[in-house]
Design a protein around this motif. Structure first.
Motif, short mmCIF file in Angstrom:
data_model
loop_
_atom_site.label_atom_id
_atom_site.label_comp_id
_atom_site.label_asym_id
_atom_site.label_seq_id
_atom_site.Cartn_x
_atom_site.Cartn_y
_atom_site.Cartn_z
N VAL A 34 7.58 -11.81 -6.67
CA VAL A 34 7.33 -11.72 -8.10
C VAL A 34 6.28 -10.64 -8.30
O VAL A 34 5.25 -10.64 -7.61
CB VAL A 34 6.83 -13.07 -8.68
N ALA A 35 6.54 -9.72 -9.22
CA ALA A 35 5.62 -8.62 -9.49
C ALA A 35 5.37 -8.52 -10.98
O ALA A 35 6.31 -8.62 -11.78
CB ALA A 35 6.18 -7.31 -8.95
N ALA A 36 4.11 -8.33 -11.34
CA ALA A 36 3.72 -8.15 -12.73
C ALA A 36 3.16 -6.74 -12.89
O ALA A 36 2.28 -6.34 -12.13
CB ALA A 36 2.68 -9.18 -13.14
N GLY A 37 3.66 -6.00 -13.86
CA GLY A 37 3.14 -4.67 -14.12
C GLY A 37 1.79 -4.78 -14.81
O GLY A 37 1.30 -5.85 -15.12
N GLY A 38 1.19 -3.68 -15.06
CA GLY A 38 -0.10 -3.66 -15.73
C GLY A 38 -1.07 -2.80 -14.96
O GLY A 38 -0.74 -2.18 -13.96
N CYS A 39 -2.27 -2.77 -15.47
CA CYS A 39 -3.30 -1.95 -14.84
C CYS A 39 -4.57 -2.78 -14.71
O CYS A 39 -5.34 -2.85 -15.65
CB CYS A 39 -3.52 -0.71 -15.68
N PRO A 69 -1.88 5.64 -10.33
CA PRO A 69 -3.26 5.96 -9.94
C PRO A 69 -4.16 6.38 -11.10
O PRO A 69 -5.36 6.19 -11.05
CB PRO A 69 -3.09 7.12 -8.96
N SER A 70 -3.61 6.92 -12.18
CA SER A 70 -4.44 7.42 -13.27
C SER A 70 -4.84 6.34 -14.29
O SER A 70 -5.59 6.62 -15.21
CB SER A 70 -3.70 8.54 -14.00
N CYS A 71 -4.35 5.11 -14.14
CA CYS A 71 -4.67 4.10 -15.14
C CYS A 71 -6.10 3.58 -14.95
O CYS A 71 -6.63 3.56 -13.85
CB CYS A 71 -3.66 2.97 -15.13
N THR A 72 -6.68 3.15 -16.05
CA THR A 72 -8.02 2.56 -16.01
C THR A 72 -7.85 1.05 -16.06
O THR A 72 -7.34 0.52 -17.06
CB THR A 72 -8.85 3.03 -17.23
N PRO A 73 -8.23 0.35 -15.00
CA PRO A 73 -8.01 -1.10 -14.97
C PRO A 73 -8.72 -1.83 -16.12
O PRO A 73 -9.84 -1.48 -16.48
CB PRO A 73 -8.60 -1.53 -13.62
#
Length: 152
Positions: A34-39, A69-73
């Motif tokens: 199970v994988a959830a997208g997001g940052c 890689p460019s997303c800000t968590p």
């Protein structure tokens, strides 16, 4: 002759009789992912092992990850929930926050004696902390639970 026949019937009645029970399910292994997208996003993956009718062993890992890689968590965290069911009735559950330092997981879903686990669901939820003054302060979003059944 009558006494002999009566003793034979009585002896047969006293002999142990095998109890008729459904045979235990053989060990069955089912992979899950199970994988959830997001940052950041989260992934849990591994195997569900039906060890008889009443126990499902869960082995695998759960991690937070950032696919872009460019997303800000965002500030927050993920949780993973494993739930065992007998029909529509939930009979066992284990859930936890995805730890940043210990991705391995090993747990058991044990049903009450005499109850069989016929399916397991796996669900990831994300808890996002909003800036002070926001309403609500905590936002929760959950994926639809993925369902897994033992092979027939």
């Amino acid at each position: 002759m009558l006494v002999k026949r009566l003793l034979c019937v009585l002896a047969a009645a006293l002999l142990p009789v095998p109890v008729l029970a459904s045979p235990a399910r053989a060990e069955a292994v089912v992979p899950f992912r199970v994988a959830a997208g997001g940052c950041p996003g989260a992934i849990t993956e591994g195997t569900l092992t039906w060890a008889g009718d009443e126990v499902v062993k869960v082995e695998g890992y759960a991690i937070e990850h950032t696919a872009i890689p460019s997303c800000t968590p965002e500030r927050g965290f993920h949780s993973v929930a494993f739930r065992a069911y007998d029909g529509d009735t939930q009979i066992a559950q284990q859930s936890f926050y995805v730890p940043p330092d210990r991705p391995d997981l090993s747990l058991e879903l044990a049903a009450p004696q005499g109850t069989a686990v016929d399916r397991v669901t796996v669900q990831i939820c994300q808890f996002r902390v909003r800036p002070p003054g926001s309403t609500p302060l905590l936002d929760i979003s959950c994926l639809v639970p993925a369902q897994y059944r033992p092979p027939a």
